[in-house]
Design a protein around this motif. Structure first.
Motif, PDB file in Angstrom:
ATOM      1  N   SER A 115      -0.626   6.480  -6.645  1.00 15.76           N
ATOM      2  CA  SER A 115      -1.757   5.668  -7.103  1.00 15.76           C
ATOM      3  C   SER A 115      -3.064   6.136  -6.461  1.00 15.76           C
ATOM      4  CB  SER A 115      -1.533   4.194  -6.769  1.00 15.76           C
ATOM      5  OG  SER A 115      -1.754   3.958  -5.397  1.00 15.76           O
ATOM      6  N   ASN A 116      -4.172   5.775  -7.108  1.00 11.39           N
ATOM      7  CA  ASN A 116      -5.471   6.066  -6.513  1.00 11.39           C
ATOM      8  C   ASN A 116      -5.819   4.980  -5.497  1.00 11.39           C
ATOM      9  OD1 ASN A 116      -6.613   3.817  -7.920  1.00 11.39           O
ATOM     10  ND2 ASN A 116      -6.900   5.110  -9.733  1.00 11.39           N
ATOM     11  N   HIS A 117      -6.927   5.177  -4.773  1.00  9.60           N
ATOM     12  CA  HIS A 117      -7.288   4.239  -3.704  1.00  9.60           C
ATOM     13  C   HIS A 117      -7.570   2.839  -4.244  1.00  9.60           C
ATOM     14  CE1 HIS A 117      -7.237   6.935  -0.333  1.00  9.60           C
ATOM     15  NE2 HIS A 117      -8.008   7.814  -0.952  1.00  9.60           N
ATOM     16  N   LYS A 118      -8.187   2.767  -5.416  1.00 10.09           N
ATOM     17  CA  LYS A 118      -8.544   1.466  -5.982  1.00 10.09           C
ATOM     18  C   LYS A 118      -7.294   0.624  -6.237  1.00 10.09           C
ATOM     19  CE  LYS A 118     -11.005  -0.749  -9.811  1.00 10.09           C
ATOM     20  NZ  LYS A 118     -11.749  -0.543 -11.077  1.00 10.09           N
ATOM     21  N   VAL A 119      -6.284   1.225  -6.845  1.00 10.98           N
ATOM     22  CA  VAL A 119      -5.049   0.491  -7.148  1.00 10.98           C
ATOM     23  C   VAL A 119      -4.288   0.172  -5.860  1.00 10.98           C
ATOM     24  CG1 VAL A 119      -2.804   0.625  -8.309  1.00 10.98           C
ATOM     25  CG2 VAL A 119      -4.862   1.426  -9.485  1.00 10.98           C
ATOM     26  N   SER A 120      -4.272   1.119  -4.910  1.00 12.17           N
ATOM     27  CA  SER A 120      -3.609   0.858  -3.626  1.00 12.17           C
ATOM     28  C   SER A 120      -4.267  -0.319  -2.913  1.00 12.17           C
ATOM     29  CB  SER A 120      -3.680   2.105  -2.731  1.00 12.17           C
ATOM     30  OG  SER A 120      -2.877   3.136  -3.246  1.00 12.17           O
ATOM     31  N   ASP A 121      -5.607  -0.363  -2.948  1.00 10.27           N
ATOM     32  CA  ASP A 121      -6.339  -1.483  -2.335  1.00 10.27           C
ATOM     33  C   ASP A 121      -6.006  -2.799  -3.015  1.00 10.27           C
ATOM     34  OD1 ASP A 121      -7.556   0.235  -0.574  1.00 10.27           O
ATOM     35  OD2 ASP A 121      -9.487   0.290  -1.622  1.00 10.27           O
ATOM     36  N   MET A 122      -5.913  -2.759  -4.338  1.00 12.77           N
ATOM     37  CA  MET A 122      -5.604  -3.954  -5.128  1.00 12.77           C
ATOM     38  C   MET A 122      -4.237  -4.528  -4.725  1.00 12.77           C
ATOM     39  SD  MET A 122      -5.476  -3.976  -9.296  1.00 12.77           S
ATOM     40  CE  MET A 122      -7.024  -3.095  -9.400  1.00 12.77           C
ATOM     41  N   ARG A 145       0.826  -1.207   0.000  1.00 15.29           N
ATOM     42  CA  ARG A 145       0.000   0.000   0.000  1.00 15.29           C
ATOM     43  C   ARG A 145       0.863   1.260   0.000  1.00 15.29           C
ATOM     44  NH1 ARG A 145      -5.129   1.154   0.704  1.00 15.29           N
ATOM     45  NH2 ARG A 145      -5.724  -0.926   1.445  1.00 15.29           N
ATOM     46  N   GLU A 190      -5.818 -10.741  -8.184  1.00 11.30           N
ATOM     47  CA  GLU A 190      -6.073  -9.396  -7.667  1.00 11.30           C
ATOM     48  C   GLU A 190      -5.350  -8.333  -8.486  1.00 11.30           C
ATOM     49  OE1 GLU A 190      -8.079  -6.831  -5.249  1.00 11.30           O
ATOM     50  OE2 GLU A 190      -8.234  -9.013  -5.093  1.00 11.30           O
TER      51      GLU A 190
END
Length: 323
Positions: A188-195, A180, A298
């Motif tokens: 990165s945006n939140h979606k990519v960080s979550d991924m 993360r 993922e």
């Protein structure tokens, strides 16, 4: 495949992390020199620093702060190893004598604390305090995992879900945080960080499952650390939980006595026979492989790059390693 080969795409950056790691550990007082030299021999796979760098590279570029964070996550990890060896009374770590075995409990406890504090001193100099906040929370989660595991020692009723909760906290949480932070500091945006964080969590779980399998079936000479410590300390891991779940109720007490006998070395062969008979280690490895597959799925949507390929290869390595 060894990690050194896997990490070729970030070799220059990993070399920079290594140099910085040793520079940051240089003591201001010469009386600590022997300890620092000894801990420098704890050269492991450097999985967590690599996750910081690879996650950053997957979404953008890495800068000096990525090196800072990579150094800190390795310091945090090393500190937990020093403390783990006290709890487990392990005599060997990464082919060298453990700090606990060489210097005793008091110095080991304080040296682990020294590593933690050194890492957070580095974090305090970053422009953003996001890393300080996330890693502080992560260390708290890791500590909770260790405490829960210690409280559940010799508990034959420990379930698979309980086990996964423990290893997610004590091991996988730092892998998730590494990914993360690498992604976040590359913009990165939140979606990519979550991924990427979920990828890190899942390979961290798989890594610990394999470690627990190697603890019961590995060779100390090959792996380079004290083995059978889980059984000796009353810790039920996935192979043992699977074995217990496969046994009829009338055999549970005798199995408990066998597993948790104080001289685990004498009973290792008997335990291994039971584990083999019930395919318990096979089951654990299959679980780890499934977790790795989920991790790879993922990050599948990420753009193709050498760094994404490295993360895919790293996941495969985790379930094929034998050290």
């Amino acid at each position: 495949m060894e990690p050194a080969g896997i990490f070729d795409s970030i070799k220059t950056l990993m070399d920079e992390v290594e140099t910085r790691f040793h520079k940051e550990l240089k003591p201001s007082n010469n009386s600590l020199t022997d300890l620092i030299i000894h801990i420098s021999k704890y050269k492991g796979k450097r999985l967590r620093p690599a996750l910081v760098l690879l996650s950053g590279k997957c979404v953008g570029d890495v800068g000096p702060q990525h090196i800072d964070i990579a150094v800190v996550v390795e310091m945090v990890h090393t500190a937990t190893l020093v403390h783990d060896d006290i709890i487990d009374e392990a005599s060997m770590r990464r082919h060298v004598e453990s700090v606990n075995s060489k210097w005793g409990r008091e110095i080991s406890i304080l040296f682990g604390d020294y590593l933690f504090s050194r890492g957070f001193t580095i974090l305090s100099s970053l422009d953003s305090q996001i890393a300080t906040l996330l890693l502080s929370k992560t260390v708290n989660i890791m500590s909770e995992g260790e405490l829960i595991q210690l409280q559940r020692r010799y508990d034959i009723g420990l379930s698979e879900n309980d086990y996964f909760d423990i290893i997610e906290r004590k091991t996988a949480s730092l892998c998730a945080a590494s990914c993360r932070l690498g992604a976040a500091f590359a913009g990165s945006n939140h979606k990519v960080s979550d991924m990427l964080s979920t990828y890190g969590l899942k390979i961290g779980i798989a890594f610990q499952i394999v470690d627990d399998c190697l603890d019961v079936m590995g060779s100390e000479e090959e792996i380079g650390k004290s083995l059978n410590t889980d059984i000796q300390k009353g810790k039920l891991t996935l192979p043992l939980i699977r074995l217990v779940n496969q046994l009829p109720k009338n055999k549970l007490e005798s199995a408990r006595e066998l597993i948790f006998q104080h001289d685990a070395k004498e009973t290792k062969n008997a335990i291994m026979e039971l584990l083999t008979e019930h395919d318990a280690v096979e089951y654990a490895f299959a679980t780890a492989k499934n977790m790795v597959k989920q991790a790879q799925e993922e990050i599948a949507p990420l753009p193709e790059s050498p760094y994404k390929t490295t993360l895919m290869d790293l996941a495969d390595y985790i379930v094929t390693r034998r050290t």
